[in-house]
Structures are given as structure tokens and as C-alpha cells.
Design a protein around this motif. Structure first.
Motif, mmCIF file in Angstrom:
data_model
loop_
_atom_site.group_PDB
_atom_site.id
_atom_site.type_symbol
_atom_site.label_atom_id
_atom_site.label_comp_id
_atom_site.label_asym_id
_atom_site.label_seq_id
_atom_site.Cartn_x
_atom_site.Cartn_y
_atom_site.Cartn_z
ATOM 1 N N ALA A 79 26.010 34.398 35.031
ATOM 2 C CA ALA A 79 24.771 34.655 35.762
ATOM 3 C C ALA A 79 23.750 35.369 34.890
ATOM 4 N N ALA A 134 20.225 33.675 34.126
ATOM 5 C CA ALA A 134 19.078 34.297 34.794
ATOM 6 C C ALA A 134 18.011 34.743 33.805
ATOM 7 N N VAL A 177 18.897 30.625 39.683
ATOM 8 C CA VAL A 177 20.339 30.888 39.650
ATOM 9 C C VAL A 177 20.772 31.524 40.964
ATOM 10 N N PHE A 227 19.719 42.439 37.752
ATOM 11 C CA PHE A 227 19.708 41.308 38.673
ATOM 12 C C PHE A 227 18.644 41.489 39.756
ATOM 13 N N LEU A 262 16.888 34.981 40.388
ATOM 14 C CA LEU A 262 18.325 35.129 40.627
ATOM 15 C C LEU A 262 18.564 35.625 42.041
#
Length: 975
Positions: free
Chosen positions: A181, A185, A191, A226, A232
Motif C-alpha cells: 500500500a 499510494a 489504492v 496514509f 488511499l
């Protein structure tokens, strides 16, 4: 309550919960299982078949033992795995599958009868005596079946469904998934990272030192990054449960399962995720080593024991032993010892094993038995020909790891055995799916991190997106050094599948009885068929069968997995489509007006139609319907019939096309006229009836029954495109385009004369079965059809749908002095039954044109779909025809579905002469009446027959009469 040091629970937030009515406390971040272990509760359930005591076995969604009922009342949820149930304040949990208390289950007597319950016993036992099945075997099996119980109340929670799209879907939030991820990302690609846990990290949370820095710190940094990336989407508490075609994956997000009450939130959301590429980073499940009595509470997976210690700061006992065939068992011993747990012994089946810490190691040893009725107290260890008993309150078993390949197998790809890793690996998965980390057999943290990042880079490269490998922490890279040991031989029962109570002896019995293919083994023993889908048992069972057959594991084969990966509730599969939201509702154009009049509505397919219009003082629905019927026959009634299917058929060959589709001729129909039409299925049976109106040389309007509107349109399109593409004809469904009202009764013409604009409605200018384009109410375009299904002078008037509501209100207003009355579907049914018109009940798929009295409708001068087969001897010779029925005693009911017999005849299949298709109360005749099919009915008018209704124990004498109860000569419709 005993806690170890460390852990990731929030000790500042204490939570109270109950289990089997007793109150306990835990911390935020606990699962129900970890909180129960912290409170020294090891007994959590009972086995399905033998009702043996069971405790927690794992720490994840693979849990086969600790199944509980959560909450109470309508919120009661059975078969919930305590290992994934997130603890919240006020949580209520109960054990299940018991009679009596959990510690004293009366059905534990089954364990004494275990010799009679061997594999396949149900196939052998319940076949004889044959008469026992219905009254003894089936009721007994139904009472014993199942694990938890339902509240039998409607689910009070709300659910939702949605659609998501992404460039890359990452399934799993462990080391490999996080690396994938992060890599993807940072490119700006879309994502989605989905993980079933409520915390990201996977096995990183379960290990003491998986990275060269604290794992929790690195995960916290990732989560912060994140959160800053709009491309994402991180979906915690989300299980990807199925892989489908074209990169589509099904996922369930548990939105509020972890809350006491969801408030205004939905409980769960069903997501349909469409991804261009996907990465499976689902990790691996540890396997156990069966030995005698290995199902006691306290026997669990060593990796799970390590999870409870490092993540939840819990040990299942103060004295712990480990049984292993690889180095991973020693990791558990070291982690527990570091937290002050007494490791009484590590029993390592490898002969050259050495102690890796300050605990006793029994090299070349095997656990061969255990003791402890409601919880483990000691294990029997056999090594070098000697046997001893080792004290312990818990035993961690480490038999190796099985990659979680379920998602990769959902397109029927079979995994292949890898001798080097002693496990099954996926050769390939669904198109666009890459498998990484432990799911790909890369068990160390270092391998998982690298494979996740590299797979993301490659997946995005397929899409033309360049990704750079991120700087990742250094992960541990310990080898497993596994030496296979699939089970410990012995006389006692050694459990392979804990949830369905399948033992090594059951596998051996299947082999002896020649049930050796893996799929046969599965069904004969029920192995792997429980809610856990054999996550902890399938590979072990295959290995045992391999030993018995003398074949390799690869030759023995394996089952494949199908969705769902973990259990999915029926409610979330419905996506909240319950009650009024069960399916889309279609409203007629006059719905607002009807609702304002207090109409009672009924579902007709997807339509909500006015069933009847009660007035003040009317106490029963029958009273209302009788009034509407009589008002229509005496004055004028108006009913919304918009729901009838309407199809415009246009083109130079429109008439030829309809000639081939309908049994009777349509090409010869004159412009400005309407003809009743009968459509047959290919096998010659009657399918649908309706009308066909010809508005011009090349323009027809076809109506169908409400139920068949969509089906007939699709059928006609198939005929146009595939059967006769050479014809110049075009079709369009106009059901929703036109609001159509039936205006019926002796005053129907007078009312319409007040509505239409200068149009001659006299019999001479507009006779029965005429049609035409006109305008109403000062210029609004409309269509008018003089057709009747009530036996009265009647018309159907159609206007653009948006004007339907206003037209209904206007006609009721203009017709006050004429007795204008709205009527609903109940009165509509009475009117058509009184006139003997066939409808959906009569066109049920097993009737012929001959039975309907329409044999002459099937033209012999042209060909049409179903015409040839409708002339088969058996079809033409069927003696049953449509007739009417009236009770000899006017107070008796006529019940649709009743079967017809001669008076005095024995009532059975051989003497059955027909059945009642439609029934109602006729206010015109003052009794119940019915339509139905009766053998030689046309010749039996006046005869008394018996209508038997065995479901309600009724038997009523009926007189056979004409199907036309009202105006059989048909004079009224032509007035």
C-alpha cells in the motif's frame, strides 16, 4: 484478572462485559477471547457432535471453537468468533450448543456414544427403517442441528451497500500489505487497503521484535502518512470475502459491530470493489498436530499464544508447554518466558532440537495424550521410548503454517503442494491478482516486506504507472526449519477438525471404506464444511490420507475454496434491502392522488397499486370492494391500469412480426381497431394475453399482463434481433411513458365526453374494439382504446405519465353526478372474474389455448411461435376447460387452488378432475364465485361437484356454471 506486561491494549479504558450472565472486565483493544483469557476463563464452548468442552484455539478469523452468541433480543447474533469480536463496554455474550450449563452439558452423553457416531454414520443409520425418517429421524436431526440460536425477530439494524473502484486493491494489512500500500499510494494511484482486523499490522502486532525498530512506531508513522494521502482508502474491520470476474471483489465492512448501539450508523456495509489490479497479502494460518484428546480447553496454536501475549498481554495459563516440529514453537516459548510465564517444557519432535532459552526442551518428543475435564492440567509426553506427564495449564502447538489462499482459489484454481515449504501454494489466481508475503510462502518479515513492495511496483507497471520501492525497516529473517509431523499415532481420538468433531480415526475409516478422493473424504466426514471452512484442519487431513494411501500429498490432492472467506450475514448480503426497501418500488402516476384518498396499497411485482379505497364508516375491506364493484356496474368506475405492459411496435413489417409472435392474426387488423391477442410459448402452452391496437399502417401498440411486461418485451426483442433480423420493425417499451386509466360502467361514455376534445364517441364513430389518437382537457395528447375486461361499456385512456395524476383527479371531479368511483385491484379482480376473463391465475404456464376456450385463436392460416406444438395430440385432447363455479349453499366459500372431484368419488390424484384458479365474492350475485378448469366442463353445466381444500380441511359443493356470470351475451360492452 491476570495480565502480562506490555501489550497494545489501552489500560486507561476499562470495559465491562458479561459471559453467560457473569460480569467481567477488560480493556479497550481487547477481543472477547483475550478478555476472557485475562479473566481465567478457558471453557468457552462445546463441540458440535460430541459436546466436549472447548476453549479458544486461535487468535483470528480461523477460530473453530470459541463460537458465542452476542447481544440479546432482536440483536442476538449466533456463531460469532470470540477471537474477532471487538470488546466494548456492556457487551453481552453467551455460550451456545449446550443443554444445561456450559460446565455441565447434558448432551455430553453423546461423547459416551461416540462409537456409534463414526464418520458417515448418518448415511448408514438413517436409511432404515424407511418409515422412521419422517416421524423420528428428521425431527431428531432438526432439533440437534445448528450451533447457535436465532432470536426469531426481525433484524433491527440497518445495512448498506456500495461500489468502489481503484487501481490497486491490497487485501491484508500485515507487513506485506503495508509495504504494498505504501509503495502504490506514493505514486498517486488510487489504492484501497482492506484488513479484517480493527488494527493494521497483522502478525507484526503478534511478535516481540519483528523489525529493527518497534513495530508499533512504524505502523503509527504509516497510518499518519496514509491519512494524508487522498488517493488511499484504508478500510479497517473489512473482510474481502470473495473474488469474482473482471477484477471485482466482495467485501464486508463492519461499521458499528464494535459499538454498544450503532445510533444512526449502519451496522455493516457490503462493498463491490472493482480493481484494475489486486494484491493478496492475507498471511498464513498455523496448523496443529493432532494427538489423543487434543481438544481440551487450553490446547491452542502456539502462534496464537504468542499473539495473546504480545498484543493483548494475556497468557492462557501461568504454566505453559509447547509442542512443535519447527523453530516457531521456540519463539513462542521465548516470548512467554520473557513475560514471566513458566515454560514447563518445549516438546520438539525433531530429534536434534536444542533449547533456545532457559527452559526444558524434550528433543524427539511427542505429546501423546492430555488430562483435564474442563481445562488442560497436564500432557503426556513420549520420547525415546519413555513416557512422562508434564504439568501445564495450556499447550501451544506449532505444526507449521498454511498460506491463506482462499481468495486465490475462488476462480477454481487448485493450489499445488510445495515439498520445500511443506505447504500448498497458489500457482496462479484470478487475473490481475498477485500473492505476496506469507500467503505466498514467504514467512519471514523481511521476505514479506520485500515481496509486498515489489508486487505493488509490478502491478502498477502493468497499468503504466512507475512506482519506486520505499525505504522499509529491516525485518527478521528466521528460517522455520520444519520437520513434518502430521499427527501422533495412538489409540485415543485425535481431533483434526474441531468444529465438526472429525478425528484421525474418521479419516482412517473413510480410507477403509474407499472414500479416498479428497472431495469424498470431505463429504463423508464433514471435514472442512463448518463455518471455519477447515482453515486449521484441511491440510492436516490431506496429509493423514496421504499416509494411508501411500501417495504424496500432491498426488492425494486438495479441495478448492469458494466464497465467502469468512461467514457473511444474510442481512448485509441484502445490503439493507429489507422491509419497504427489499426491492425497488415502482409507483403508478396516480399514486399521490390515491394516497391522498386513503387508498390501501398492495405490491404487484415491483409496482405499488391501490388495492381499494376505504370510506368513513366502512369497517371491512370486503365492504369497500363490494361498493366499488357495484358503483362501477351501476355508474362509472376508474382504475389506474398503467402497470400493464405497453410496447410500441413500428415499421413496415410490424404486422408480419406480430403475426409470427401472436397465435392469432394481427397483420390483417384494420387501422383504428384493437384485437385481443394470445401469445404461446415455444412448447405450445399459453403464455400471455393482451391487446394489439393498430394506430396507423406501420404503428401498433401491444399491451401485456403486468407480471409479464418485462419478460414479453425481452422475448420480442430476441425474436426481432435473432430470429427475424431481416424484418423492418422496431420495438420500444412505453410502459412508463403513458399513464393509462380504465373507465368502465354504463356512464363511461358520458364521463369521457366531458374530457376529450371534440372527439365523437358514439357507437357508430367509435365502436367496440376501436382505438385512436386524440386530445383531452384542452389539447393534451392522448390515446383512447374501447376495450373492456369488466363486461361493462369501458374504455382505456392513456396520457403522458406526468399528467396521469391530474387526469385522475379531473375525471373524478367531472364525474361526481355520474357516480364516478375510483376502484382498486381487488374490485378489478372481482369485475374480471364475474365476466370470466382469464388472467395470470389462468395463464400459469400449464394451460393451453384449448383449455382457455381459445383454441380457434391459434390460426391455421399462418405460422407463429408455439402454434405447431400447440396441436400435439395431448394438448388438443386435454378435456379440461375453463368454466365458472358457484356454491350450492350461498354461504360457502370458493377457495382458489381447491381441487375438483365428482360427488362421492374417492379424492386422489387419479380422480382429480381439475382445480379452481380464481375466486372472489360477487356482490352482483350475493355469493362467492370462482373460475377453474374442469374435465369436460363445457358439457357439465348445472352439475354439482366437490371442491376439496385439504390444507384447511374444507370440502364445498359447487355448481358448474358459465364462466360469464355477468351479461353472458356481451351486450353491455357494445352499448
Amino acid at each position: 484478572m491476570t495480565r502480562l506486561s506490555g501489550g497494545l491494549v489501552d489500560r486507561s479504558r476499562s470495559l465491562t462485559f458479561s459471559f453467560d450472565g457473569k460480569s467481567y472486565s477488560g480493556f479497550a483493544g481487547d477481543t472477547l477471547a483475550s478478555a476472557l483469557l485475562a479473566n481465567d476463563v478457558r471453557l468457552m464452548g462445546r463441540g458440535f457432535k460430541y459436546h466436549r468442552p472447548r476453549g479458544v484455539f486461535s487468535a483470528g478469523s480461523e477460530e473453530p471453537n470459541a463460537l458465542v452468541e452476542l447481544r440479546g433480543g432482536a440483536w442476538q447474533e449466533p456463531n460469532t468468533r470470540a477471537t474477532v469480536a471487538e470488546l466494548f463496554d456492556g457487551l453481552e455474550a453467551k455460550s451456545q450448543n449446550r443443554v444445561g450449563s456450559l460446565s455441565f452439558d447434558l448432551l455430553a452423553v453423546n461423547d459416551l456414544l461416540s462409537p456409534f457416531f463414526a464418520a458417515g454414520f448418518y448415511y448408514k443409520t438413517f436409511m432404515w427403517p424407511r418409515a422412521f425418517w419422517e416421524k423420528i429421524y428428521e425431527p431428531m436431526i432438526r432439533r440437534a442441528a445448528g450451533l447457535g440460536s436465532l432470536s426469531m425477530q426481525a433484524d433491527p439494524d440497518s445495512y448498506d451497500s456500495g461500489f468502489l473502484h481503484c487501481d490497486l486493491l491490497v487485501i491484508g494489512g500485515g507487513a506485506a500489505g503495508l509495504a504494498a500500500a505504501l509503495t502504490a499510494a506514493r505514486t498517486g494511484a488510487s489504492v484501497i487497503l482492506a484488513d479484517e482486523d480493527f488494527r493494521l499490522g497483522g502478525r507484526l502486532l503478534a511478535e516481540s521484535a519483528p523489525l529493527d525498530r518497534p513495530a508499533s512506531e512504524w505502523i503509527a508513522e504509516l497510518e499518519k502518512e496514509f491519512a494524508s494521502l487522498p488517493n488511499l482508502r484504508v478500510m479497517r474491520r473489512t473482510t474481502v470475502w470473495g473474488a469474482f470476474d473482471h477484477g471485482i471483489y466482495g467485501a464486508v465492512e463492519r461499521v458499528s459491530d464494535h459499538l454498544v448501539t450503532p445510533g444512526k450508523r449502519v451496522r455493516q456495509t457490503l462493498w463491490r470493489i472493482t480493481s484494475k489490479r489486486a494484491i493478496l497479502a492475507a498471511g498464513a494460518t498455523e496448523r496443529h498436530i493432532p494427538f489423543a484428546n487434543n481438544d481440551r480447553p487450553g490446547v491452542m496454536l502456539a502462534g496464537a499464544m504468542r499473539s495473546y501475549a504480545n498484543r493483548w498481554a494475556v497468557s492462557p495459563a501461568q504454566k505453559v508447554a509447547i509442542f512443535t516440529n519447527n523453530d516457531d514453537g521456540h519463539r513462542t516459548a521465548l516470548d512467554l518466558a520473557a513475560k514471566g510465564v513458566d515454560i514447563t517444557a518445549v516438546i520438539d519432535s525433531r530429534s536434534g532440537a536444542k533449547s533456545q532459552g532457559g527452559y526444558r526442551t524434550i528433543a524427539g518428543g511427542q505429546v501423546s495424550d492430555s488430562k483435564g475435564r474442563l481445562g488442560l492440567t497436564k500432557v503426556e509426553v513420549t520420547a525415546n521410548g519413555k513416557t512422562e506427564w508434564v504439568d501445564c495449564g495450556a499447550l501451544g502447538v506449532a505444526g507449521g503454517w498454511n498460506p491463506n489462499l482462499h481468495i486465490a482459489s475462488h476462480h477454481r484454481e487448485r493450489p499445488v503442494w510445495n515439498d520445500a515449504l511443506q505447504t500448498f501454494l497458489a500457482v496462479e489466481g484470478p487475473v490481475g491478482l498477485r500473492i505476496v508475503g506469507a500467503a505466498a510462502g514467504k514467512g519471514s518479515t523481511a521476505e514479506a516486506l520485500a515481496s509486498g513492495a515489489e508486487a505493488a511496483q509490478a502491478a502498477l507497471a502493468d497499468l503504466g504507472i512507475t512506482a519506486h520501492l520505499p525505504e522499509l525497516p529491516k525485518g527478521e529473517d528466521h528460517a522455520l526449519n520444519l520437520q513434518p509431523l502430521w499427527h501422533v499415532p495412538g489409540k485415543g481420538r485425535a481431533w483434526v477438525d474441531f468444529q465438526n468433531d472429525v478425528t484421525v480415526k474418521d479419516v482412517k475409516l473413510a480410507w477403509q471404506e474407499n472414500l479416498r478422493p479428497v472431495e469424498h473424504l470431505k463429504r463423508w466426514t464433514t471435514l472442512g464444511m463448518a463455518t471455519d471452512q477447515g482453515k486449521t484442519s484441511n491440510v492436516t487431513a490431506i496429509a493423514v490420507m496421504s499416509e494411508l494411501t501411500g501417495q504424496s500429498i500432491n498426488q492425494t490432492g486438495t479441495t478448492i475454496f469458494r466464497p465467502p472467506y469468512t461467514p457473511v450475514s444474510m442481512s448485509v448480503l441484502g445490503g439493507g434491502d429489507t422491509g419497504s426497501h427489499f426491492r425497488p418500488r415502482r409507483l403508478t402516476p396516480t399514486h399521490p392522488w390515491a394516497a391522498a384518498q386513503g387508498a390501501v396499497f398492495v405490491e404487484v411485482g415491483q409496482w405499488m397499486r391501490a388495492q381499494y379505497f376505504p370510506r368513513p364508516g366502512e369497517t371491512t375491506w370486503r365492504e369497500t370492494v363490494d361498493r366499488e364493484v357495484l358503483a362501477t356496474r351501476k355508474g362509472v368506475g376508474i382504475c389506474d391500469v398503467t402497470t400493464l405492459g405497453k410496447i410500441d411496435v413500428q415499421g413496415a413489417d410490424a404486422g408480419e412480426f406480430l403475426d409470427r409472435v401472436y397465435a392469432n392474426a394481427m397483420k390483417s387488423l384494420k387501422v383504428g381497431m384493437v384485437r385481443y391477442g394470445l401469445m404461446l410459448r415455444e412448447d405450445g402452452f399459453a403464455w400471455d394475453d393482451g391487446t394489439c391496437a393498430r394506430l396507423s399502417e406501420t404503428d401498433y401498440v401491444v399491451t401485456t399482463t403486468t407480471a409479464n411486461a418485462g419478460t414479453i418485451y425481452k422475448h420480442m426483442e430476441f425474436c426481432r434481433q435473432c430470429l427475424w433480423p431481416e424484418l423492418d420493425v422496431q420495438l420500444i417499451s412505453t410502459t412508463d411513458a403513458w399513464a393509462q386509466m380504465s373507465v368502465a360502467g354504463p356512464n363511461a361514455r358520458k364521463l369521457l365526453e366531458r374530457v376529450v376534445d371534440g372527439f365523437d364517441l358514439s357507437n357508430e364513430a367509435f365502436p367496440y374494439m376501436a382505438c385512436g389518437d386524440l386530445t383531452v382537457c384542452g389539447g393534451l395528447r392522448a390515446r383512447l382504446f374501447r376495450i373492456s375486461f369488466s363486461g361493462e361499456l369501458a374504455y382505456e385512456i392513456a396520457v403522458p405519465a406526468r399528467y396521469g395524476n391530474a387526469l385522475m383527479a379531473r375525471m373524478i371531479e367531472l364525474g361526481q353526478d355520474l357516480g364516478a368511483t375510483p376502484y382498486g385491484t381487488e374490485a378489478l379482480g372481482v369485475l374480471r372474474i364475474e365476466k370470466g376473463h382469464a388472467a395470470g391465475n389462468e395463464l400459469n404456464g400449464q394451460t393451453t389455448a384449448q383449455m382457455l376456450g381459445m383454441g380457434k385463436f391459434v390460426s391455421t392460416k399462418k405460422d407463429s411461435i408455439g402454434a405447431v406444438l400447440s396441436r400435439r395430440e395431448g394438448m388438443v385432447a386435454d378435456p379440461r376447460v375453463l368454466v365458472g363455479f358457484q356454491p350450492v349453499d350461498a354461504s360457502d366459500p370458493v377457495v382458489a387452488g381447491s381441487h375438483l372431484f365428482e360427488e362421492g368419488a374417492e379424492q386422489n390424484t387419479w380422480t382429480d378432475e381439475g382445480w379452481i384458479t380464481s375466486a372472489c365474492y360477487s356482490p352482483h350475485l350475493g355469493s362467492a364465485i370462482g373460475l377453474g378448469y374442469l374435465a369436460n366442463g363445457a358439457d357439465r353445466k348445472g352439475e354439482v361437484i366437490v371442491a376439496a381444500n385439504p390444507l384447511q380441511g374444507q370440502s364445498v359443493r359447487l355448481r358448474v356454471v358459465s364462466a360469464h356470470f355477468v351479461d353472458p351475451e356481451g351486450g353491455r360492452v357494445r352499448d
